[in-house]
Write a protein that holds these residues in place. Sequence first.
Motif, PDB file in Angstrom:
ATOM      1  N   VAL A  29       0.892  -1.304  -0.028  1.00 31.56           N
ATOM      2  CA  VAL A  29       0.107  -0.058  -0.031  1.00 31.56           C
ATOM      3  C   VAL A  29       1.046   1.092  -0.033  1.00 31.56           C
ATOM      4  O   VAL A  29       1.861   1.426   1.029  1.00 31.56           O
ATOM      5  CB  VAL A  29      -0.874   0.214   1.313  1.00 31.56           C
ATOM      6  N   VAL A  30       0.589   2.228  -0.824  1.00 29.80           N
ATOM      7  CA  VAL A  30       1.516   3.189  -1.238  1.00 29.80           C
ATOM      8  C   VAL A  30       0.698   4.333  -0.779  1.00 29.80           C
ATOM      9  O   VAL A  30      -0.169   4.737  -1.438  1.00 29.80           O
ATOM     10  CB  VAL A  30       2.194   3.358  -2.458  1.00 29.80           C
ATOM     11  N   LYS A  31       1.076   5.318   0.106  1.00 23.95           N
ATOM     12  CA  LYS A  31       0.420   6.748   0.307  1.00 23.95           C
ATOM     13  C   LYS A  31       1.228   7.681  -0.393  1.00 23.95           C
ATOM     14  O   LYS A  31       2.454   7.865  -0.183  1.00 23.95           O
ATOM     15  CB  LYS A  31       0.462   6.856   1.918  1.00 23.95           C
ATOM     16  N   ILE A  32       0.487   8.279  -1.271  1.00 24.31           N
ATOM     17  CA  ILE A  32       1.193   9.334  -1.910  1.00 24.31           C
ATOM     18  C   ILE A  32       0.629  10.726  -1.360  1.00 24.31           C
ATOM     19  O   ILE A  32      -0.524  11.122  -1.495  1.00 24.31           O
ATOM     20  CB  ILE A  32       0.962   9.589  -3.480  1.00 24.31           C
ATOM     21  N   VAL A  57      -0.378  -3.836  -5.922  1.00 20.11           N
ATOM     22  CA  VAL A  57      -0.064  -2.496  -5.340  1.00 20.11           C
ATOM     23  C   VAL A  57      -1.629  -1.730  -5.006  1.00 20.11           C
ATOM     24  O   VAL A  57      -2.515  -1.828  -6.035  1.00 20.11           O
ATOM     25  CB  VAL A  57       0.882  -1.662  -5.992  1.00 20.11           C
ATOM     26  N   VAL A  58      -1.623  -1.120  -4.001  1.00 17.21           N
ATOM     27  CA  VAL A  58      -2.677  -0.561  -3.931  1.00 17.21           C
ATOM     28  C   VAL A  58      -2.276   1.008  -3.582  1.00 17.21           C
ATOM     29  O   VAL A  58      -1.275   1.104  -2.797  1.00 17.21           O
ATOM     30  CB  VAL A  58      -3.833  -0.785  -2.620  1.00 17.21           C
ATOM     31  N   VAL A  59      -2.843   2.190  -4.078  1.00 21.21           N
ATOM     32  CA  VAL A  59      -2.344   3.390  -3.886  1.00 21.21           C
ATOM     33  C   VAL A  59      -3.563   4.150  -3.059  1.00 21.21           C
ATOM     34  O   VAL A  59      -4.696   4.027  -3.336  1.00 21.21           O
ATOM     35  CB  VAL A  59      -2.180   4.147  -5.216  1.00 21.21           C
ATOM     36  N   VAL A  60      -2.944   4.962  -2.245  1.00 19.46           N
ATOM     37  CA  VAL A  60      -3.892   5.747  -1.256  1.00 19.46           C
ATOM     38  C   VAL A  60      -3.103   7.245  -1.403  1.00 19.46           C
ATOM     39  O   VAL A  60      -2.158   7.416  -1.395  1.00 19.46           O
ATOM     40  CB  VAL A  60      -4.243   5.387  -0.033  1.00 19.46           C
ATOM     41  N   HIS A  61      -4.086   8.177  -1.934  1.00 18.77           N
ATOM     42  CA  HIS A  61      -3.649   9.540  -2.067  1.00 18.77           C
ATOM     43  C   HIS A  61      -4.405  10.692  -1.143  1.00 18.77           C
ATOM     44  O   HIS A  61      -5.510  10.590  -0.623  1.00 18.77           O
ATOM     45  CB  HIS A  61      -3.755  10.124  -3.336  1.00 18.77           C
ATOM     46  N   LEU A 173      -7.464  -6.732  -6.907  1.00 20.20           N
ATOM     47  CA  LEU A 173      -5.979  -7.201  -6.952  1.00 20.20           C
ATOM     48  C   LEU A 173      -5.864  -8.614  -7.646  1.00 20.20           C
ATOM     49  O   LEU A 173      -5.088  -8.700  -8.530  1.00 20.20           O
ATOM     50  CB  LEU A 173      -5.449  -7.132  -5.637  1.00 20.20           C
ATOM     51  N   ALA A 174      -6.850  -9.520  -7.280  1.00 18.44           N
ATOM     52  CA  ALA A 174      -6.760 -10.919  -7.746  1.00 18.44           C
ATOM     53  C   ALA A 174      -7.024 -10.772  -9.376  1.00 18.44           C
ATOM     54  O   ALA A 174      -6.414 -11.519 -10.001  1.00 18.44           O
ATOM     55  CB  ALA A 174      -7.857 -11.799  -7.010  1.00 18.44           C
ATOM     56  N   ASP A 175      -7.848  -9.672  -9.849  1.00 14.21           N
ATOM     57  CA  ASP A 175      -8.294  -9.570 -11.170  1.00 14.21           C
ATOM     58  C   ASP A 175      -7.309  -8.798 -12.030  1.00 14.21           C
ATOM     59  O   ASP A 175      -7.491  -8.521 -13.048  1.00 14.21           O
ATOM     60  CB  ASP A 175      -9.704  -9.164 -11.284  1.00 14.21           C
ATOM     61  N   GLY A 176      -6.000  -8.417 -11.139  1.00 12.52           N
ATOM     62  CA  GLY A 176      -4.981  -7.486 -11.844  1.00 12.52           C
ATOM     63  C   GLY A 176      -5.042  -6.067 -11.927  1.00 12.52           C
ATOM     64  O   GLY A 176      -4.342  -5.542 -12.500  1.00 12.52           O
ATOM     65  N   TYR A 177      -6.200  -5.642 -11.277  1.00  9.13           N
ATOM     66  CA  TYR A 177      -6.336  -4.218 -11.152  1.00  9.13           C
ATOM     67  C   TYR A 177      -5.391  -3.567 -10.035  1.00  9.13           C
ATOM     68  O   TYR A 177      -5.250  -4.284  -8.887  1.00  9.13           O
ATOM     69  CB  TYR A 177      -7.703  -3.899 -11.011  1.00  9.13           C
ATOM     70  N   THR A 178      -5.327  -2.386 -10.015  1.00  2.96           N
ATOM     71  CA  THR A 178      -4.527  -1.483  -9.009  1.00  2.96           C
ATOM     72  C   THR A 178      -5.279  -0.544  -8.353  1.00  2.96           C
ATOM     73  O   THR A 178      -5.793   0.479  -9.168  1.00  2.96           O
ATOM     74  CB  THR A 178      -3.284  -0.902  -9.421  1.00  2.96           C
ATOM     75  N   PRO A 179      -5.835  -0.639  -7.315  1.00  2.39           N
ATOM     76  CA  PRO A 179      -6.830   0.392  -6.970  1.00  2.39           C
ATOM     77  C   PRO A 179      -6.157   1.661  -6.488  1.00  2.39           C
ATOM     78  O   PRO A 179      -5.179   1.539  -5.755  1.00  2.39           O
ATOM     79  CB  PRO A 179      -7.397  -0.133  -5.489  1.00  2.39           C
ATOM     80  N   VAL A 180      -6.731   2.960  -6.689  1.00  2.50           N
ATOM     81  CA  VAL A 180      -6.292   4.086  -6.688  1.00  2.50           C
ATOM     82  C   VAL A 180      -7.441   4.767  -5.556  1.00  2.50           C
ATOM     83  O   VAL A 180      -8.231   5.117  -6.143  1.00  2.50           O
ATOM     84  CB  VAL A 180      -6.037   4.963  -7.581  1.00  2.50           C
ATOM     85  N   VAL A 181      -7.066   4.913  -4.319  1.00  2.00           N
ATOM     86  CA  VAL A 181      -8.158   5.215  -3.258  1.00  2.00           C
ATOM     87  C   VAL A 181      -8.003   6.516  -2.625  1.00  2.00           C
ATOM     88  O   VAL A 181      -6.794   6.964  -2.528  1.00  2.00           O
ATOM     89  CB  VAL A 181      -8.113   4.059  -2.210  1.00  2.00           C
TER      90      VAL A 181
END
Length: 312
Positions: A29-32, A57-61, A173-181
């Motif tokens: 999980v990456v916080k930008i 990878v999950v992105v949180v901004h 994530l299992a389906d190959g997507y990267t959530p941007v939250v």
Amino acid sequence: MSGERTDAGDEPADESLADDPPADEPPVVVKIGGAKAVDPAGAVGDAAHLTANGRRVVVVHGGSTVVDETIERLGMEPEYVESASGVTGRFTDAATMEAFTMAMAGTLNTELTALFREAGVDAVGLSGVDGGLLSGPRKSAIRVVEDGKKKIRRGEHSGRIESVNADLLSGLLADGYTPVVSPPMEGKESDGGVTPVNTDADRAAAAVAGALGADLVLLTDVAGVYADPDDPDTLIASAATPDELAAVEDAAEGFMGKKVMAAKEALSGGSGRVIVADANVNDPIIAALGGEGTTIERAAIAEQTETEGETA
């Protein structure tokens, strides 16, 4: 992780890694951060590299600067208040909440998702309201300190996350997507209603990382936590014991104090480690995972919790 990047549109160097995430590597999980001094370009490139090689990878901004600019364009003034515990935060009334949602879930989330997709990442933009991703009770009144006096301010639109829809994130994530939250979160009213409300992005990232058992990388505009906040040469490289964590907490001032608080929440929730690192270096996520910045290990909070339990 080292080696050449996989450019957008190219086949991954190792197809088996791209198809199946390594079993021994947790998600990241990456916080930008949302400050002007934080450039997301390096994180976008790193996310493309990691996902092409099978790392989830999950992105949180965040986006405090853009929120303030949006509020000002609407003819209002951003308002910050000091809580009874001494923490400064945004006061979010109904009008401010409208501007907040426009900036965060609208402009910023869409623009950042587009950057990731341009880099070859199959990104999906989500607010904390979508699918009940980030949920908790709405706080409609807060205790503040004004002119040295404690007061109660009503009309607040904020909340503390109590649940994360980890199944939604895991499915993506299992389906190959990267959530941007991004915030807002789903604020639950006492009458059963739902209101979008403000929540701190660092703590949102912490809640997500804990729910997924993920490594958490908090990217900011400094190299990590400094023993002397004014001296970059005093970077604290790691904390793996309660005493070392206490030293990090003592050193963290201002915005860094919130990040260390978020780190503790992530570790208590199930994250294996948290790294506070510089967003503006080359390959910032990969550098952080490789040891740059300040790494806080799960053992620091686990031993602390065990000690507190023995004392009780």
